[in-house]
Design a protein around this motif. Sequence first.
Motif, PDB file in Angstrom:
ATOM      1  N   GLN A  30       0.830  -1.202   0.000  1.00 25.32           N
ATOM      2  CA  GLN A  30       0.000   0.000   0.000  1.00 25.32           C
ATOM      3  C   GLN A  30       0.868   1.257   0.000  1.00 25.32           C
ATOM      4  O   GLN A  30       0.616   2.216  -0.752  1.00 25.32           O
ATOM      5  N   GLU A  31       1.903   1.241   0.836  1.00 24.64           N
ATOM      6  CA  GLU A  31       2.786   2.402   0.917  1.00 24.64           C
ATOM      7  C   GLU A  31       3.548   2.620  -0.388  1.00 24.64           C
ATOM      8  O   GLU A  31       3.702   3.758  -0.844  1.00 24.64           O
TER       9      GLU A  31
ATOM     10  N   LEU B 169       8.836  -2.028 -13.676  1.00 23.84           N
ATOM     11  CA  LEU B 169       8.031  -1.937 -12.459  1.00 23.84           C
ATOM     12  C   LEU B 169       8.812  -2.459 -11.264  1.00 23.84           C
ATOM     13  O   LEU B 169       8.721  -1.905 -10.173  1.00 23.84           O
ATOM     14  N   ARG B 170       9.584  -3.517 -11.460  1.00 23.36           N
ATOM     15  CA  ARG B 170      10.412  -4.030 -10.373  1.00 23.36           C
ATOM     16  C   ARG B 170      11.350  -2.954  -9.839  1.00 23.36           C
ATOM     17  O   ARG B 170      11.486  -2.765  -8.628  1.00 23.36           O
ATOM     18  N   ASP B 171      12.001  -2.235 -10.744  1.00 24.15           N
ATOM     19  CA  ASP B 171      12.945  -1.193 -10.337  1.00 24.15           C
ATOM     20  C   ASP B 171      12.240  -0.080  -9.574  1.00 24.15           C
ATOM     21  O   ASP B 171      12.790   0.477  -8.608  1.00 24.15           O
TER      22      ASP B 171
ATOM     23  N   GLN C  27      11.370   2.392  -4.143  1.00 22.21           N
ATOM     24  CA  GLN C  27      10.528   2.845  -3.041  1.00 22.21           C
ATOM     25  C   GLN C  27      10.809   2.065  -1.753  1.00 22.21           C
ATOM     26  O   GLN C  27      10.767   2.627  -0.659  1.00 22.21           O
ATOM     27  N   LEU C  28      11.098   0.772  -1.867  1.00 20.67           N
ATOM     28  CA  LEU C  28      11.446  -0.013  -0.683  1.00 20.67           C
ATOM     29  C   LEU C  28      12.712   0.535  -0.035  1.00 20.67           C
ATOM     30  O   LEU C  28      12.814   0.636   1.200  1.00 20.67           O
TER      31      LEU C  28
ATOM     32  N   VAL D  93      12.267  -6.673  11.260  1.00 20.63           N
ATOM     33  CA  VAL D  93      12.702  -7.933  10.664  1.00 20.63           C
ATOM     34  C   VAL D  93      13.108  -7.755   9.208  1.00 20.63           C
ATOM     35  O   VAL D  93      13.430  -8.733   8.536  1.00 20.63           O
ATOM     36  N   THR D  94      13.093  -6.528   8.695  1.00 23.05           N
ATOM     37  CA  THR D  94      13.380  -6.288   7.290  1.00 23.05           C
ATOM     38  C   THR D  94      14.891  -6.269   7.033  1.00 23.05           C
ATOM     39  O   THR D  94      15.690  -6.032   7.944  1.00 23.05           O
ATOM     40  N   THR D  95      15.263  -6.507   5.783  1.00 21.37           N
ATOM     41  CA  THR D  95      16.691  -6.582   5.422  1.00 21.37           C
ATOM     42  C   THR D  95      17.073  -5.612   4.317  1.00 21.37           C
ATOM     43  O   THR D  95      18.192  -5.689   3.800  1.00 21.37           O
ATOM     44  N   VAL D  96      16.180  -4.698   3.954  1.00 18.75           N
ATOM     45  CA  VAL D  96      16.481  -3.742   2.884  1.00 18.75           C
ATOM     46  C   VAL D  96      17.471  -2.693   3.389  1.00 18.75           C
ATOM     47  O   VAL D  96      17.306  -2.157   4.489  1.00 18.75           O
ATOM     48  N   LYS D  97      18.457  -2.406   2.595  1.00 21.05           N
ATOM     49  CA  LYS D  97      19.478  -1.405   2.953  1.00 21.05           C
ATOM     50  C   LYS D  97      19.347  -0.171   2.077  1.00 21.05           C
ATOM     51  O   LYS D  97      18.914  -0.237   0.955  1.00 21.05           O
TER      52      LYS D  97
END
Length: 280
Positions: free
Chosen positions: A83-84, A247-249, A254-255, A276-280
């Motif tokens: 959603q975000e 779209l993936r990019d 945004q992530l 618990v997220t791993t995005v840097k």
Amino acid sequence: MKKGIIIAAVLGAAVLLGGCSGQKSEVTASASSDTTAATAKETGKESESGADTFTVGFDQDFPPMGFVGDNGEYTGFDLELAQEVANRLGRKFVPQPIAWDAKDMELEAGNIDCIWNGFTITGREDGYTWTKPYMENSQVFVVGKDSGIKTLADLSGKIVEVQADSSAEKALQADGKLAETFGTLQTTPDYNTAFMDLEMGAVDAIAMDVIVAGYQIEQRKADFIILDEALAAEEYGVGFKKGNDTLRDQVQEQLEAMAADGTLKKISEKWFGKDVTTVK
């Protein structure tokens, strides 16, 4: 991996419920964006299903990632993230429940833009265009506390249930020697049914994601435990139709922005009591 009871307690610690069934239009997110649909059009951010929408395919019986909440709306950790992202891309978010074993057909037909629902990258690397992993997970076994089953060896001759076309099923297929020791390995459409089967004694164990297992145990207040030995380690990502790099990019961008500004951490703490997220 941590001991089973500790996992269940930690994962259930700060869970908030929401969401629902049928054809709903939106799920409430914890954050919003001022990005507009007009901006999305100007930058060419068009989706498979429509330029102004972001349609996410998910299993509505997979709490806490995506499910039907007490208020009759779709909700879940992954759906809040989606959603975000939709808000920031200036698109209308459309959560689309799908039959999990029909997910590839839905994606190929363009009925959904992506699969985002505790979707395991491991073993599927070449089948989709993926974001980078945003979360770690593992496949485990859930059994009754007083079942006498303490190790994987104790599953010999037992009835084990798994969701059809799930990562747990694929892990068991990859580790054929373990599955061969079971008395029966049977599939079910969803894990809600699997837990009812376990509660009734119709099966002896469930093979499933540890994140979902911990949530289910906490919510049901049931005398279940997670075995210490894990079946397989894995990573979650957002899966797009092969070749849909554009779209993936956009979603990946945004992530990463959400990780940088603390939004990912905030949503994670709401559902799991920690980041618990791993995005840097």
